[in-house]
Enzyme design. Structure first.
Site, PDB file in Angstrom:
ATOM      1  N   ASP A 115      -1.840 -10.848   7.597  1.00 37.02           N
ATOM      2  CA  ASP A 115      -1.495  -9.478   8.005  1.00 37.02           C
ATOM      3  C   ASP A 115      -1.813  -8.545   6.844  1.00 37.02           C
ATOM      4  OD1 ASP A 115      -0.579  -7.241   9.236  1.00 37.02           O
ATOM      5  OD2 ASP A 115       1.509  -7.867   9.396  1.00 37.02           O
ATOM      6  N   ALA A 116      -3.090  -8.173   6.757  1.00 38.31           N
ATOM      7  CA  ALA A 116      -3.596  -7.416   5.619  1.00 38.31           C
ATOM      8  C   ALA A 116      -3.977  -5.979   5.978  1.00 38.31           C
ATOM      9  CB  ALA A 116      -4.816  -8.128   5.036  1.00 38.31           C
ATOM     10  N   LYS A 117      -4.175  -5.725   7.276  1.00 42.28           N
ATOM     11  CA  LYS A 117      -4.519  -4.389   7.775  1.00 42.28           C
ATOM     12  C   LYS A 117      -5.675  -3.773   6.990  1.00 42.28           C
ATOM     13  CE  LYS A 117       0.168  -3.634   9.502  1.00 42.28           C
ATOM     14  NZ  LYS A 117       0.783  -4.882   8.954  1.00 42.28           N
ATOM     15  N   ARG A 118      -6.737  -4.551   6.849  1.00 38.88           N
ATOM     16  CA  ARG A 118      -7.915  -4.082   6.128  1.00 38.88           C
ATOM     17  C   ARG A 118      -8.784  -3.216   7.048  1.00 38.88           C
ATOM     18  NH1 ARG A 118      -4.956  -5.804   2.376  1.00 38.88           N
ATOM     19  NH2 ARG A 118      -5.773  -7.087   0.676  1.00 38.88           N
TER      20      ARG A 118
ATOM     21  N   THR B 195      -5.584  -9.049  10.311  1.00 41.31           N
ATOM     22  CA  THR B 195      -5.375  -7.767  10.988  1.00 41.31           C
ATOM     23  C   THR B 195      -6.256  -6.704  10.340  1.00 41.31           C
ATOM     24  OG1 THR B 195      -3.467  -7.253   9.575  1.00 41.31           O
ATOM     25  CG2 THR B 195      -3.015  -8.314  11.697  1.00 41.31           C
TER      26      THR B 195
END
Length: 271
Positions: free
Chosen positions: A94-97, A121
């Protein structure tokens, strides 16, 4: 991991539970702080008592990056432990890159090749060329932020543009991207009333649904409106499971909370 392998695990375990490993050193049991690597010690204990109840684990990378190199090493040890001992478990970074193409390529290599996560993510708002580098990896999955569970989601995601909410534009546009079959989507459990509309656009895609538990999302409503013919759901719970106790029994308490959710999910699958 392929989607069919993930679906097989869901059916075998009668669970579509994802456990978020969001480790805050101020919240974990105090006795663990004496360990050489308190974060990994905490994660290992949670994994050891819950792996038979869930099909996915989701470390939020911010909770590791906050501790610098030591935190990143803890993340690496956690994903290695999962891949070596429970390769059937679906892993989510869950890194939301999300950045320009060549930068996204490096992010994808970091999570898919170096750390060997199954998925990551990604924020979609820089468009196709910021997402497609993640989609190039075979049997890896890009989980696009579509409609999130936070209050600020209403600032932009639900605003109407040309007669349609922005998140719907994101969903529809993403379907045309290269290797779009590797896409999954984040849809918050606190937005369960939107799921029927979302399923009209992406009827069979997997949805990662945070917000059940501490954030107040309702599991039954999510299943009622969001379950697809291939199940298509990963329900995430983080704080409600991993911080069920701050005592010596923390891992057993986490397992008890996970089992409660797993039993609810088994009932939903039986309907």
């Amino acid at each position: 991991m392929t989607k069919s392998q993930l679906i097989d695990q869901i059916k075998k375990k009668k669970s579509f539970l994802c456990i978020g490993l969001d480790v805050d050193l101020t919240k974990i049991p105090k006795h663990l702080l004496k360990e050489e690597d308190p974060i990994f010690a905490f994660n290992k204990a949670i994994i050891d008592t819950t792996h038979h109840l869930c099909v996915a684990y989701k470390p939020n990378t911010a909770f590791y990056e906050a501790y610098g190199l030591k935190g990143w090493k803890s993340l690496e040890k956690t994903i290695n432990y999962l891949n070596e001992n429970h390769p059937e478990i679906f892993t989510i970074a869950d890194a939301k890159r999300g950045d320009i193409g060549n930068t996204s390529s490096m992010y994808a290599k970091a999570f898919f090749e170096d750390l060997a996560f199954d998925s990551v993510t990604v924020a979609p708002y820089m468009g196709k060329d910021s997402v497609e580098p993640f989609l190039d990896f075979k049997n890896k999955h890009t989980i696009l932020l579509a409609l999130t569970s936070n209050q600020g989601a209403f600032d932009f995601q639900t605003k109407t543009i040309e007669g349609k909410e922005l998140y719907k534009h994101v969903l529809e546009t993403s379907k045309s991207w290269k290797n779009a079959e590797n896409l999954m989507y984040v849809v918050g459990a606190t937005k369960a009333e939107y799921l029927a509309e979302i399923r009209r656009i992406i009827p069979e895609s997997f949805l990662l649904v945070p917000g059940v538990g501490a954030q107040g999302g309702n599991l039954h409503d999510v299943c009622k409106y969001g379950m697809s013919s291939n199940i298509g759901l990963l329900i995430n719970s983080s704080r409600g499971i991993i911080y069920a106790s701050d005592g010596l029994d923390f891992a057993e308490a986490a397992a008890k909370k996970a089992e409660e959710l797993q039993k609810e999910m088994a009932l939903e699958l039986a309907c």
